[in-house]
Each structure stands twice: as structure tokens, then as C-alpha cells.
Scaffold this motif. Structure first.
Motif, mmCIF file in Angstrom:
data_model
loop_
_atom_site.group_PDB
_atom_site.id
_atom_site.type_symbol
_atom_site.label_atom_id
_atom_site.label_comp_id
_atom_site.label_asym_id
_atom_site.label_seq_id
_atom_site.Cartn_x
_atom_site.Cartn_y
_atom_site.Cartn_z
ATOM 1 N N PHE A 326 34.493 -44.184 36.570
ATOM 2 C CA PHE A 326 34.115 -42.977 36.392
ATOM 3 C C PHE A 326 34.801 -42.046 37.480
ATOM 4 O O PHE A 326 35.014 -40.938 36.959
ATOM 5 N N VAL A 327 35.974 -42.725 38.209
ATOM 6 C CA VAL A 327 36.330 -42.178 39.426
ATOM 7 C C VAL A 327 37.408 -42.988 40.351
ATOM 8 O O VAL A 327 37.581 -44.728 39.613
ATOM 9 N N SER A 328 38.666 -42.457 40.679
ATOM 10 C CA SER A 328 39.475 -43.909 41.672
ATOM 11 C C SER A 328 38.571 -44.608 42.688
ATOM 12 O O SER A 328 39.117 -43.637 43.689
ATOM 13 N N GLU A 329 38.683 -45.472 42.883
ATOM 14 C CA GLU A 329 38.053 -46.011 44.281
ATOM 15 C C GLU A 329 38.471 -45.606 44.953
ATOM 16 O O GLU A 329 37.644 -45.939 45.902
ATOM 17 N N SER A 330 39.982 -45.613 45.209
ATOM 18 C CA SER A 330 40.423 -45.688 46.541
ATOM 19 C C SER A 330 40.733 -43.365 46.911
ATOM 20 O O SER A 330 41.515 -44.122 47.911
ATOM 21 N N VAL A 336 34.528 -39.921 46.097
ATOM 22 C CA VAL A 336 33.457 -41.442 45.293
ATOM 23 C C VAL A 336 32.764 -41.275 45.587
ATOM 24 O O VAL A 336 32.204 -40.508 45.330
ATOM 25 N N LEU A 337 31.823 -40.352 46.999
ATOM 26 C CA LEU A 337 30.623 -40.220 46.562
ATOM 27 C C LEU A 337 29.688 -39.470 46.218
ATOM 28 O O LEU A 337 28.775 -39.065 45.318
ATOM 29 N N SER A 342 26.445 -37.693 41.624
ATOM 30 C CA SER A 342 26.490 -36.491 40.014
ATOM 31 C C SER A 342 26.297 -38.000 38.573
ATOM 32 O O SER A 342 25.582 -37.184 37.699
ATOM 33 N N GLN A 343 26.624 -39.160 38.708
ATOM 34 C CA GLN A 343 26.171 -40.040 37.230
ATOM 35 C C GLN A 343 24.683 -39.608 37.367
ATOM 36 O O GLN A 343 23.775 -40.097 38.156
ATOM 37 N N ALA A 348 25.823 -46.239 40.760
ATOM 38 C CA ALA A 348 26.795 -46.815 40.505
ATOM 39 C C ALA A 348 26.938 -48.647 41.508
ATOM 40 O O ALA A 348 25.801 -48.219 42.306
ATOM 41 N N TRP A 349 27.940 -49.434 40.183
ATOM 42 C CA TRP A 349 27.539 -50.749 40.956
ATOM 43 C C TRP A 349 29.135 -50.952 41.507
ATOM 44 O O TRP A 349 29.894 -50.279 40.448
#
Length: 516
Positions: A326-330, A336-337, A342-343, A348-349
Motif C-alpha cells: 500500500f506504500v513505497s517502503e523507501s 510510510v508510518l 491508516s491501514q 502491517a507486516w
């Protein structure tokens, strides 16, 4: 008064983080209705400028005021100076410096571009005057610290923010080297400020927290009542530099559910004395609040942009409870947080394979240290491991087909010559296939480094009331003040910038005040 904790004690104890409050009223009060203490003219201690809090902002204010000739006393609730600043990386964001040109090869950056970056991150929530002021001051903040002996040796950048124009994203984070006492990061930064303050004659009163402001009949703030029941007079001004409400459940429940979770789960990495006292004191004399609800936090390192040079990239992806990315981890870690929080169910894993695991748990975990081989975490269930994706999906209770599809898409992207993430094109770190069993998963948590938002101030660091008027002789700097940052932290080095820009402004303008 306890004044026996010196820079020598600080150096000896550096690296040790500082380890039930009454309810507060949220409505601001006018001076005539305030919960402050009336000025009776009787004092236990008098000084020109009284500062509450010996973190980065309080120390900067103290250095400027004392070097300007004022008698300065600093009250600090903890047993030593430093606050959150001492536990930080000690870096500063600045644009247009010689170091940025030398170490990052950037010669076309300006404070105006820097401010535009922050304003775009702020999504319309920020006080533009404060932002522009801080960014204009940033290069001189670098020079200020260099004059105190700090040497900046690296300039680097943070992850991208998708809704910010790439043209205003530059390497601006200034990192200093180890100092003469083998201190580094925030400890070296604080040590330099503390030495300058002590050399200038600043008096420190440790284990003493300010609790109530004192006002005279004209509404001028004239001092503070501390928790030792003594009355401390600030003839020219009182500067609040108490940091924010990082450890206050009451403030968190009122303004910041994100922080409620971190406090309940024991994931707050701030000093224990940041309980919102400065906010309460300011509110008691009618101060307005601004920018409440934001947070500073860090996840683990899975897929993220390293927050310090030399830290290895950790290949991996983050998925929600449905097994979908659901997001670009970098992207910038605070962005990102916010996406993680928002999930659904805030779940999130982070998923990675044996190649990433070989980097060791310390690297993968980041601010959440893990054993090198994950044996402790596997035993306590905080890290899950399986030989197949289907087995891993069952352990973390996500649909196996979705998790497999996410990894298949990722691995197909990584098999192309350009290794470009087709789902989130801003992904720039950890671009390696996740295809070597066993596979691992761990929850992606927010390790909270502080609250954003606080007392409303102007560019002179004067505290403003709910009508926008200056509260006479009251200043605020650092994270006890709001308006400079929004719902998420805009980048490593922003907090230190705010302590220096507004701490120095508070010291300078308080110095110019007439005695009350």
C-alpha cells in the motif's frame, strides 16, 4: 538548589536515556481568568532570563542570552541536560551551505526551496512565516554550531515524499563527526551547547520542573513556580523549552491517537520528563495551540531508506492485513508510518527472505533491536518464519494468494534490467528479489520519537494568545511550540533545526526585553 550536574557528569552519563499526571483543561484562559500564580513580589531566586527545559532549544536560548550579557537560569526536570536532543542523531537540515556543496555536490539549493519542501509536506497546515524564518536561519544555525566546535562531515537526504515536487527535494541533512570526547550524534550536539552555556555562566537547576507561570497585574509573565515549591523570577522573560507531550496520556488522548498506541505498547523512545508541562503552563495564561496531532516516529528498516549514512539497505516489502502492498517502503519514513497507521486495524507486516535476514536482526530491526539470528524473536513470536509463502501467510493471517501475488509482482519487477517497482515508482532502496527461503515477517510498528504541535509563537518565539496577541515576556522554542511541522515529521534534522532557529530567536529577543 541542585546545581551539581555539570558537563562532566553529562559526558560520563551520555548514552543513558532518561527513564500519573492530573487532568488538564483544554480551553485557553485570559490573563484575568488564568490558573497561573499571582506575582506577590516575593521570590526565592531571581535572574534576568529564566528558561524551563535544558534540551536543545533551552540550551541554544541560554547560550545566546548569556553571551549577550544576561544572567540566565535554566530549570530542568531531569538529572542532566539534553532531553530528546541527546537521544537524537544530532543532524540539522539546511540549504545553501558550504557543506552541502562540498559533501553532497549541491550548489543550486536555497532556503526558499527548503521552505517550499516543508510547506508542501505540511499540506496547508503550517505557519508559513515560521517555516520561512527557520529555513532562512538554517545556514546560520550550522555556523552557530561550528563556532561551538561541531564539524559537519556528511550531507545526505531522506526518502522521497510522493506529493512533494521532486525539484524541492535535496540532500540537506548535515551530520557531524565524533567530537573530542568521542561523543557523536545528539550527545555531541548537546555537549557542545552545554559547554558553551556553562562557559558563559549559565546556572542549571536540575531535578526541578517548572509547574506554574507567575503573572503580575498587567498580565506580564514574571516567573515560574517549580515543583520544589520555590518561586523563580525571570526579570526580562521566561522561555518555555520543555519539549512536547510525548509521555502524556491525557494530551495524547485529546490530540493524537497515533501516540496513544505507542504509549500503550511501550514504543515511546522519548525522555520520561516530556509530560506536557510547558503546554499546560502556556495554556494557563491563555496561549493558543497550533499544529497539534502530528508525530515523529520510526519503523524498522525493512525496505526503507537508511536514516544514517552507511546503514545497509534491507530488501523487503510491507503488506497490510489483506496481504497487499500500500506504500513505497523507501519513501520518507514518516510518510510510510502514516500510511501504516491508516491501514485497517493499523496492521502491517514487513516481509523479507533469508538474504535480508543475513544482514542480522540489528540491521533489520533498526530502532527495534533484534537478536542477530532472530532466535529470541522467533521464540517469542514477534518474528515469524516459514519455508513457503503459503505457510508464512497462514502465520500472519493474510490471504496467501494476495501475498504470493504481491511477491510475484515484486520479483518480476526486480528481474527487469532497470529494477523498477511497477506499483510504486518512488521505491529506491532494497531493490532485490525476495525469493530465497526461509521467509520472514514481523509487524511494522511506529516507534514514537515525539509529538508535534504546541504553543502558538511568532518568528521572535513570543507566545501568542487565542486572539493572536503576544503574551508579555513569555517565549517558547523547540517542540513545545507548534506551527512549524504538520501531521507527520517532514525529515530527519528538522527537529534540531527548530530547536536552534527558535531557541536562538527566543534568547535574542528575550535579551532585548525591559525588566518587568
Amino acid at each position: 538548589m541542585e546545581t551539581n550536574v555539570t558537563r562532566r557528569n553529562f559526558l560520563a552519563g551520555a548514552g543513558i536515556a532518561a527513564a500519573g499526571l492530573a487532568a488538564f483543561g483544554l480551553a485557553g484562559c485570559s490573563p484575568s481568568e488564568s490558573a497561573s500564580t499571582a506575582d506577590s513580589g516575593t521570590w526565592d531566586h531571581e535572574t534576568d532570563i529564566l528558561i524551563v527545559g535544558a534540551g536543545g532549544a533551552g540550551l541554544a536560548a541560554a547560550v545566546v542570552a548569556a553571551k549577550g550579557g544576561a544572567q540566565v537560569t535554566v530549570l530542568e526536570a531531569a538529572a542532566m541536560a539534553g532531553g530528546n536532543t541527546a537521544n537524537s542523531s544530532g543532524v540539522i537540515q539546511a540549504a545553501g551551505t558550504e557543506e552541502q556543496k562540498q559533501f553532497a555536490g549541491v550548489s543550486d539549493d536555497t532556503p526558499e526551496k527548503h521552505a517550499e519542501y516543508y510547506l508542501q509536506c505540511g499540506e496547508g497546515q503550517l505557519d508559513e512565516e515560521l517555516v520561512r524564518f527557520a529555513c532562512e536561519q538554517a545556514p546560520s544555525c550550522i555556523e552557530f554550531m561550528k563556532d561551538l566546535g561541531i564539524k559537519y562531515e556528511v550531507v545526505y537526504g531522506n526518502g522521497t515524499v510522493p506529493n512533494v515536487d521532486p525539484e524541492v527535494i535535496k540532500p540537506r541533512i548535515h551530520l557531524a563527526g565524533t567530537d573530542e570526547n568521542d561523543l557523536m550524534y545528539g550527545q555531541a550536539h548537546v555537549a557542545a551547547l552545554l559547554k558553551a552555556a556553562e562557559d558563559a555562566g549559565v546556572e542549571f537547576v536540575y531535578k526541578t520542573a517548572g509547574k506554574e507561570l507567575v503573572q503580575n497585574a498587567d498580565g506580564v509573565v514574571t516567573g515560574v513556580v517549580a515543583d520544589d515549591n520555590k518561586r523563580y523570577r525571570g526579570k526580562k522573560a521566561v522561555i518555555l523549552a520543555t519539549c512536547s507531550y510525548d509521555r502524556s496520556e491525557e494530551f495524547a488522548k485529546a490530540f493524537n491517537y497515533h501516540m496513544v498506541q505507542a504509549l500503550e505498547d511501550g514504543r515511546s523512545l522519548t525522555v520520561a520528563t516530556n509530560t506536557g508541562d510547558g503546554l499546560r503552563m502556556g495554556m494557563s495564561v491563555g496561549a493558543a495551540l497550533e499544529g497539534m496531532g502530528g508525530f515523529i516516529g520510526l519503523p524498522g528498516n525493512i525496505g526503507g531508506t537508511p536514516t544514517l549514512p552507511g546503514v545497509p539497505e534491507v530488501p523487503g516489502i510491507i503488506v497490510n492485513k489483506y496481504g497487499r502492498r500500500f506504500v513505497s517502503e523507501s519513501d520518507h519514513y514518516a510518510w510510510v508510518l502514516r500510511a501504516v497507521f491508516s491501514q485497517e486495524d493499523h496492521i502491517a507486516w514487513g516481509v523479507f527472505d533469508s538474504k535480508a535476514a543475513a544482514l542480522t536482526g540489528a540491521v533489520v530491526g533498526g530502532v527495534s533491536p533484534m537478536s542477530d539470528d532472530f532466535s529470541k524473536e522467533i521464540a517469542d513470536g514477534s518474528v515469524l518464519v516459514a519455508d513457503t509463502i503459503e505457510e508464512l501467510a497462514a502465520q500472519i493471517d493474510v490471504p496467501a494468494a494476495n501475498l504470493q501475488a504481491a511477491l510475484d509482482t515484486w520479483n518480476a519487477d526486480m528481474a527487469t534490467p532497470e529494477k523498477r517497482d511497477s506499483q510504486f515508482p518512488t521505491r529506491a532502496c532494497g531493490l532485490e528479489a525476495i525469493d530465497t527461503p526461509p521467509y520472514y515477517a514481523t509487524r511494522t510498528y511506529d516507534y514514537n520519537l515525539g509529538a508535534l504541535g504546541g504553543l502558538k509563537i511568532n518568528t521572535s518565539a513570543q507566545v501568542l494568545d487565542t486572539a493572536g496577541k503576544v503574551i508579555p515576556h513569555l517565549y517558547a522554542a523547540g517542540q513545545v511550540a507548534g506551527g512549524f511541522m504538520g501531521s507527520y515529521y517532514p525529515g530527519t534534522g528538522t527537529g534540531i533545526l527548530s530547536t536552534l532557529a527558535f531557541g536562538r530567536a527566543a534568547g535574542e529577543h528575550a535579551l532585548a526585553e525591559s525588566e518587568a
